[in-house]
Scaffold this motif. Structure first.
Motif, PDB file in Angstrom:
ATOM      1  N   THR A   1       0.870  -1.176   0.000  1.00 51.92           N
ATOM      2  CA  THR A   1       0.000   0.000   0.000  1.00 51.92           C
ATOM      3  C   THR A   1       0.906   1.225   0.000  1.00 51.92           C
ATOM      4  N   HIS A   2       0.282   2.361  -0.130  1.00 51.88           N
ATOM      5  CA  HIS A   2       1.058   3.589  -0.188  1.00 51.88           C
ATOM      6  C   HIS A   2       1.918   3.705   1.060  1.00 51.88           C
TER       7      HIS A   2
ATOM      8  N   TYR B   1       0.972   5.689   4.220  1.00 51.78           N
ATOM      9  CA  TYR B   1      -0.144   5.339   5.108  1.00 51.78           C
ATOM     10  C   TYR B   1       0.384   4.408   6.179  1.00 51.78           C
TER      11      TYR B   1
ATOM     12  N   VAL C   1      -0.363   2.095   8.710  1.00 50.79           N
ATOM     13  CA  VAL C   1      -1.446   1.295   9.274  1.00 50.79           C
ATOM     14  C   VAL C   1      -1.141   0.856  10.703  1.00 50.79           C
TER      15      VAL C   1
ATOM     16  N   LEU D   1      -5.484   8.380   1.172  1.00 51.62           N
ATOM     17  CA  LEU D   1      -4.599   7.250   1.480  1.00 51.62           C
ATOM     18  C   LEU D   1      -5.385   6.116   2.137  1.00 51.62           C
TER      19      LEU D   1
ATOM     20  N   HIS E   1      -5.583   2.385   0.713  1.00 46.95           N
ATOM     21  CA  HIS E   1      -5.230   1.242   1.560  1.00 46.95           C
ATOM     22  C   HIS E   1      -6.360   0.205   1.544  1.00 46.95           C
ATOM     23  N   GLU E   2      -7.587   0.666   1.728  1.00 45.42           N
ATOM     24  CA  GLU E   2      -8.725  -0.261   1.743  1.00 45.42           C
ATOM     25  C   GLU E   2      -8.885  -0.947   0.392  1.00 45.42           C
TER      26      GLU E   2
ATOM     27  N   LEU F   1      -9.980   0.666   7.772  1.00 47.97           N
ATOM     28  CA  LEU F   1      -8.704   1.379   7.682  1.00 47.97           C
ATOM     29  C   LEU F   1      -7.619   0.786   8.569  1.00 47.97           C
TER      30      LEU F   1
ATOM     31  N   THR G   1      -4.834  -5.192   7.865  1.00 49.78           N
ATOM     32  CA  THR G   1      -3.519  -5.321   7.221  1.00 49.78           C
ATOM     33  C   THR G   1      -3.534  -6.469   6.212  1.00 49.78           C
TER      34      THR G   1
END
Lengths: 166, 419
Positions: B12-13, B16, B18, B313, B317-318, B397, B400
């Motif tokens: 992911t970006h 972000y 997590v 973001l 991510h989602e 959000l 993972t």
């Protein structure tokens, strides 16, 4: 994350071979011809449905009992074993076995106590039905194990009205 | 069993964080059945960040009094905080006026409110209300109650096999008799994002109003009620990382003035005599009784929390979680994905050959993985798709890629147990 841990024992108990076999290949999965009573059991939480039909003689003999519907392995296996256990039994036997299964599934009695609670002619059935008692470790699944039994009792209680199409 | 491993997680970006987000959610640190909690049921109800939990605790521990009543300090501060939460909701939805935000106890009550007030006043026998086959029961049953009361007709737009809803299907059903089009912004079962702007244009061209059930939409999409062109937008706070017991009805000022009150009581009146009572202006007109004060303030805190993150973001991510999960789940033998529309958010239903969703969910739970199994309050959709039930993993959000892996591992374990 370590995800390689062995399966928990209570899962093995819940999904033992007897349950999986009845869940996969349910017995008496049909509608009883010339049934004298019929009832539907619904579990609104999950949408499981079971239709129980039976032909009861005037003397109260369960000449034939069957079910059909959609459900999880537990609810289907329970309905299947119920139909095997009660064919050729009398209405009071059904009530007794219902109470026994309910007590088994909610952990109030164990298999030996359950066998002692029924006539010798039903001991073998109780041995099999005791396999359902694995649900006691899974409280939300108790309803699955008792769904068909609730339907059966409604079916028998309403049988004076013979076949109701509801 | 493990013949082909899923592809490595799509990164992911990088910006972000997590892990930092997860640290805001205390419950995610706990274990279930001795395993780390893998919470994949946020579409049913999301977990709460410490910022929301603290805000609610602060209300009761420090700032609590009834609102809109007392001429004393605490009531003034409680009222200010409660009304500030309304302002946060208005800004979050880009509502033209804060007075267009009505607090309800949830989306269900918001839809029932519209059916019971606007519906009873403006819908007549023969009028048509257009729904889709993928609606949640809460956007079906209130309209059936209205049908019983008024003799209106419910029309249902079908869902395609992939879970999409074709705008052409709406065009066929929306017509001169259509009074309301009430549809989900995003499906809670399939994740499908409906073409709501186009639907609104069709509805308005036919002279109909548009209600959007935003329970999932408000979580995953950027909602601008003006850009969406809807007349009513509803959502629940608890799916947006806020408390239970609080929801929102947004409606245009014009509609809120035209609608009769919902319930009678304190807070919603202007003057009361036994001869005649006059109503307070909206939104108070629809908020009889003491409202869920702390829950509303908690919802405001949830919106603050979301605004503290870069929502672009979060969405990326989602989406990455969803794409990875779709690929990984599809590689599990016997698994069939339910809901593969091109436009969709981080909700994935599936069925697995030879295993009922309930049994799957039970086995997954023992691996610490919380998923929903059943009809997801959308029985007509289950019938339309020809499945009795599905298993649903929904991503938020704080989830993972490793949790997607845990889901897949647990599913293979479920096959060991059940097949």
């Amino acid at each position: 994350m370590n995800r390689a841990a062995p399966l928990s024992d209570d899962l093995r108990v819940l999904y033992q071979d007897l349950i999986l076999d009845h869940g996969r290949s349910p017995r008496n999965f049909r509608v009883v011809e010339h049934h004298t009573c019929k009832a539907q059991g619904n579990n609104p939480m999950c949408g499981d449905r079971v239709n129980v039909t039976a032909r009861v003689s005037p003397a109260g003999l369960l000449e034939d009992i069957a079910f059909e519907g959609k459900g999880c392995a537990i609810s289907v296996a329970s309905a299947s074993m119920m139909s095997e256990a009660l064919a050729g039994k009398f209405v009071p036997d059904a009530h007794l076995l219902y109470a026994t299964v309910h007590a088994l599934c909610t952990g109030k009695i164990d298999a030996d106590q359950a066998k002692a609670a029924v006539p010798a002619s039903m001991a073998e059935s109780v041995d099999k039905l005791a396999s359902l008692s694995g649900v006691r470790q899974f409280p939300v699944r108790v309803k699955c194990a008792t769904l068909a039994w609730h339907a059966l009792i409604s079916c028998l209680d309403g049988q004076s009205q013979t076949t109701t199409e509801k | 069993m493990a013949k082909s491993a899923p592809p490595p997680p799509t990164p992911t970006h990088a910006s972000y964080d997590v892990i930092k987000v997860r640290n805001d959610f205390p419950i995610l640190a706990r274990e279930v059945h001795g395993k780390p909690l893998v919470y994949l049921d946020s579409a049913a109800s999301a977990q709460k960040p410490r910022q929301v939990i603290d805000a609610v605790a602060r209300v009761y521990g420090h700032d609590y009094a009834n609102v809109h009543r007392g001429a004393y300090y605490l009531s003034e501060t409680a009222t200010a905080a409660f009304e500030a939460a309304r302002g946060k909701v208005a800004a979050f939805l880009n509502a033209p006026s804060v007075k267009e935000v009505v607090f309800t106890k949830g989306a269900t009550e918001a839809i029932n409110l519209v059916a019971a007030t606007w519906g009873r006043r403006f819908v007549q026998a023969g009028d048509e209300i257009v729904l889709t086959a993928l609606e949640h029961h809460s956007n079906i049953v209130p309209w059936q109650l209205l049908r019983e009361a008024t003799g209106c007709v419910l029309k249902v737009v079908p869902v395609s096999a992939d879970g999409s809803v074709d705008i052409g299907a709406f065009a066929k059903i929306i017509g001169p008799k259509t009074k309301l089009v009430a549809v989900a912004h995003v499906s809670n079962v399939l994740g499908t994002i409906l073409p709501v702007r186009e639907i609104a244009d069709l509805a308005h061209a036919a002279g109909a109003k548009v209600l959007l059930d935003g329970c999932q939409g408000v979580v995953h999409e950027h909602v601008d009620v003006q850009a969406l062109g809807c007349d009513f937008y509803v959502f629940s706070g608890h799916k947006l990382y806020g408390p239970t017991g609080i929801g929102v009805l947004w409606a245009t000022t014009e509609l809120l003035h035209a609608m009769p009150p919902y319930q009678g009581g304190g807070d919603m009146i202007d003057t009361v005599t036994f001869a005649k009572t006059t109503w307070a202006p909206p939104p108070a007109k629809f908020e009889a009784g003491t409202p869920p004060i702390a829950a509303a303030i908690g919802l405001g805190a949830a919106i603050d929390y979301l605004n503290s993150l870069d929502r672009t973001l979060v969405a990326a991510h989602e989406d990455a979680l969803l794409r990875y999960a779709m690929t990984a789940l599809a590689q599990v033998p016997g698994v069939r994905l339910i809901g593969t529309a091109r436009a969709k958010t981080a909700v994935q239903s599936f069925v697995m050959a030879g295993a009922h969703p309930h049994d799957i969910a039970t086995v997954l739970d023992r691996s610490g993985v919380s998923v929903r199994a059943g009809h997801h309050c959308a029985q007509p959709l289950m019938d339309a798709l020809g499945v009795p039930a599905t298993t649903r993993a929904s991503f938020a959000l704080y989830n993972t890629m490793a949790e997607v892996d845990a889901l897949v591992t647990a599913l293979r374990r479920a096959q060991d147990v059940l097949l």
